[in-house]
Motif scaffolding. Structure first.
Motif, mmCIF file in Angstrom:
data_model
loop_
_atom_site.group_PDB
_atom_site.id
_atom_site.type_symbol
_atom_site.label_atom_id
_atom_site.label_comp_id
_atom_site.label_asym_id
_atom_site.label_seq_id
_atom_site.Cartn_x
_atom_site.Cartn_y
_atom_site.Cartn_z
ATOM 1 N N VAL A 90 51.723 39.466 45.147
ATOM 2 C CA VAL A 90 50.269 39.550 45.242
ATOM 3 C C VAL A 90 49.882 40.365 44.129
ATOM 4 C CG1 VAL A 90 48.131 39.674 46.377
ATOM 5 C CG2 VAL A 90 50.042 38.516 46.992
ATOM 6 N N ILE A 91 49.147 40.425 42.924
ATOM 7 C CA ILE A 91 48.917 41.337 41.870
ATOM 8 C C ILE A 91 47.406 41.394 41.715
ATOM 9 C CG2 ILE A 91 49.112 41.947 39.629
ATOM 10 C CD1 ILE A 91 51.732 40.381 39.509
ATOM 11 N N LEU A 92 46.989 42.664 41.812
ATOM 12 C CA LEU A 92 45.420 42.963 41.688
ATOM 13 C C LEU A 92 45.272 43.586 40.368
ATOM 14 C CD1 LEU A 92 45.030 44.512 45.260
ATOM 15 C CD2 LEU A 92 44.843 42.098 44.565
ATOM 16 N N THR A 93 44.470 42.954 39.671
ATOM 17 C CA THR A 93 44.127 43.595 38.206
ATOM 18 C C THR A 93 42.889 44.075 38.028
ATOM 19 O OG1 THR A 93 43.551 41.451 37.345
ATOM 20 C CG2 THR A 93 46.084 42.072 37.293
ATOM 21 N N GLN A 94 41.758 44.033 39.058
ATOM 22 C CA GLN A 94 40.302 44.241 38.701
ATOM 23 C C GLN A 94 40.032 45.174 39.742
ATOM 24 O OE1 GLN A 94 38.859 42.708 36.012
ATOM 25 N NE2 GLN A 94 40.615 41.739 35.775
ATOM 26 N N ARG A 95 38.983 46.134 39.324
ATOM 27 C CA ARG A 95 38.650 47.227 40.371
ATOM 28 C C ARG A 95 38.134 46.684 41.659
ATOM 29 N NH1 ARG A 95 38.060 52.496 39.942
ATOM 30 N NH2 ARG A 95 38.533 52.497 37.631
ATOM 31 N N ASP A 96 37.403 45.461 41.586
ATOM 32 C CA ASP A 96 36.869 44.927 42.845
ATOM 33 C C ASP A 96 37.786 44.599 43.619
ATOM 34 O OD1 ASP A 96 37.507 42.737 41.150
ATOM 35 O OD2 ASP A 96 35.690 41.733 41.807
ATOM 36 N N GLU A 97 38.953 44.027 43.206
ATOM 37 C CA GLU A 97 40.038 43.609 43.923
ATOM 38 C C GLU A 97 40.775 44.892 44.678
ATOM 39 O OE1 GLU A 97 41.644 39.787 41.430
ATOM 40 O OE2 GLU A 97 42.347 41.648 40.912
ATOM 41 N N TRP A 98 40.961 45.985 43.916
ATOM 42 C CA TRP A 98 41.790 47.032 44.315
ATOM 43 C C TRP A 98 40.969 47.518 45.448
ATOM 44 C CZ3 TRP A 98 41.163 50.035 38.915
ATOM 45 C CH2 TRP A 98 42.069 49.316 38.270
ATOM 46 N N GLU A 99 39.514 47.650 45.215
ATOM 47 C CA GLU A 99 38.686 48.224 46.487
ATOM 48 C C GLU A 99 38.695 47.118 47.632
ATOM 49 O OE1 GLU A 99 34.824 48.596 44.281
ATOM 50 O OE2 GLU A 99 35.368 50.463 43.340
ATOM 51 N N ALA A 100 38.456 45.816 47.477
ATOM 52 C CA ALA A 100 38.481 44.958 48.387
ATOM 53 C C ALA A 100 39.516 45.169 49.359
ATOM 54 C CB ALA A 100 38.459 43.608 47.846
ATOM 55 N N MET B 248 41.924 47.696 49.567
ATOM 56 C CA MET B 248 41.764 49.083 50.298
ATOM 57 C C MET B 248 40.629 48.975 51.361
ATOM 58 S SD MET B 248 44.374 50.568 49.151
ATOM 59 C CE MET B 248 44.460 52.172 49.736
ATOM 60 N N ASP B 249 39.501 48.362 51.414
ATOM 61 C CA ASP B 249 38.382 48.338 52.130
ATOM 62 C C ASP B 249 38.833 47.542 53.399
ATOM 63 O OD1 ASP B 249 37.119 50.278 50.820
ATOM 64 O OD2 ASP B 249 35.724 48.812 49.946
ATOM 65 N N GLY B 250 39.810 46.641 53.281
ATOM 66 C CA GLY B 250 40.369 46.151 54.525
ATOM 67 C C GLY B 250 39.933 44.404 54.571
ATOM 68 N N THR B 251 39.608 44.000 53.290
ATOM 69 C CA THR B 251 39.376 42.415 53.233
ATOM 70 C C THR B 251 40.751 41.726 53.943
ATOM 71 O OG1 THR B 251 37.995 42.396 51.267
ATOM 72 C CG2 THR B 251 38.854 40.496 51.621
ATOM 73 N N PRO B 252 40.374 40.716 54.688
ATOM 74 C CA PRO B 252 41.527 39.963 55.348
ATOM 75 C C PRO B 252 42.478 39.745 54.234
ATOM 76 C CG PRO B 252 39.496 39.145 56.100
ATOM 77 C CD PRO B 252 38.977 40.173 55.116
ATOM 78 N N ALA B 253 43.819 39.916 54.666
ATOM 79 C CA ALA B 253 44.948 39.996 53.794
ATOM 80 C C ALA B 253 45.006 38.511 53.321
ATOM 81 C CB ALA B 253 46.170 40.385 54.361
ATOM 82 N N LYS B 254 44.876 37.501 54.272
ATOM 83 C CA LYS B 254 45.074 36.243 53.714
ATOM 84 C C LYS B 254 44.145 35.503 52.856
ATOM 85 C CE LYS B 254 42.054 34.550 57.601
ATOM 86 N NZ LYS B 254 40.928 34.079 57.018
ATOM 87 N N ASP B 255 42.870 36.437 52.622
ATOM 88 C CA ASP B 255 41.835 36.238 51.747
ATOM 89 C C ASP B 255 42.242 36.203 50.432
ATOM 90 O OD1 ASP B 255 40.492 35.000 53.750
ATOM 91 O OD2 ASP B 255 39.028 36.336 53.782
ATOM 92 N N MET B 256 43.442 37.475 50.277
ATOM 93 C CA MET B 256 43.712 38.073 49.039
ATOM 94 C C MET B 256 45.167 37.617 48.531
ATOM 95 S SD MET B 256 41.842 41.729 48.929
ATOM 96 C CE MET B 256 41.952 41.849 47.276
ATOM 97 N N GLN B 257 45.720 36.903 49.271
ATOM 98 C CA GLN B 257 47.025 36.279 49.226
ATOM 99 C C GLN B 257 47.138 35.176 48.294
ATOM 100 O OE1 GLN B 257 49.389 34.816 52.728
ATOM 101 N NE2 GLN B 257 51.224 36.093 51.955
ATOM 102 N N ARG B 258 46.941 35.442 47.021
ATOM 103 C CA ARG B 258 46.726 34.368 45.850
ATOM 104 C C ARG B 258 47.370 34.786 44.665
ATOM 105 N NH1 ARG B 258 41.538 36.507 46.824
ATOM 106 N NH2 ARG B 258 40.785 37.468 45.035
ATOM 107 N N PRO B 259 47.956 33.915 44.029
ATOM 108 C CA PRO B 259 48.833 34.119 42.778
ATOM 109 C C PRO B 259 47.476 34.564 41.558
ATOM 110 C CG PRO B 259 48.641 31.597 43.062
ATOM 111 C CD PRO B 259 48.007 32.379 44.374
ATOM 112 N N LEU B 260 48.010 35.510 40.762
ATOM 113 C CA LEU B 260 47.294 35.689 39.552
ATOM 114 C C LEU B 260 46.969 33.930 38.842
ATOM 115 C CD1 LEU B 260 48.742 38.626 37.596
ATOM 116 C CD2 LEU B 260 46.522 38.642 38.700
#
Length: 205
Positions: free
Chosen positions: A169-179, A181-193
């Motif tokens: 799971v790769i994060l390339t945008q600042r809003d993704e980094w912040e989301a 680190m701020d605790g957005t549910p992991a399953k919501d961010m478990q997606r491919p580029l």
């Protein structure tokens, strides 16, 4: 699964990306990172985000260990497992700086390296724990370490052609980094580029 990556991002560049980042990493050597080696992570500290070194490989589920030695788990996929759920909250989130990562091409064929198709930093979505005591290497006996791993997900087109089961799971945008680190549910961010977001490289960058 990804068991080799490279990070050549300068420490000063990381400090500039995150206001007030507390650099506790000492001297970071750029280059390849292998399982059970030390890698840079950005995690929550007592006074905001901090840059530190940690050992790559979270504790293994006890049921998979055949001896007291625990080599660690580098990639995390099953977020419903009680073993991993306890470390998915905001306090255990980290960002793992990466400039390229490798997937094996097959026995004796070496690795295919992947890098971002766009100019800019990228991070693995990581989890970390601190002061974990275990036997990583028999010759060392028990050691107490800060540990990390990162999430994996379904592969995008570029990775799927080499490794059809998973990609980090790769994060390339600042809003993704912040989301993350701020605790957005992991399953919501478990997606491919998105397809096309990675370029193939013969060597790490």
């Amino acid at each position: 699964m990804c068991n080799l990556y490279s990070n050549t991002t300068a420490q000063e560049a990381m400090r500039q990306l995150f206001d007030g980042l507390n650099d506790k990493a000492g001297n970071l050597e750029p280059g390849r990172v292998y399982p059970d080696q030390m890698g840079a992570i950005i995690r929550h500290g007592s006074d905001g985000l901090e840059l530190v070194k940690a050992r790559w490989g979270m504790p293994s589920p006890p049921n998979v260990l055949k001896t007291e030695r625990d080599p660690g788990v580098t990639n995390v996929r099953n977020l419903s497992s009680p073993h991993w759920r306890r470390w998915l909250d905001k306090g255990n989130r980290c960002l793992v700086p990466v400039t390229s990562f490798a997937e094996p091409l097959g026995k004796g064929k070496g690795n295919q390296w992947f890098a971002s198709a766009e100019v800019g930093p990228m991070f693995f979505a990581g989890i970390e724990i601190r002061d974990w005591t275990s036997v990583r290497k028999v010759k060392d006996g028990e050691t107490t370490d800060d540990l990390f791993a990162f999430l994996t997900c379904e592969p995008n087109a570029e990775v799927k052609a080499v490794h059809p089961k998973a990609m980090p799971v790769i994060l390339t945008q600042r809003d993704e980094w912040e989301a993350w680190m701020d605790g957005t549910p992991a399953k919501d961010m478990q997606r491919p580029l998105p397809d096309g977001a990675l370029r193939l490289e013969a060597e790490p960058i």
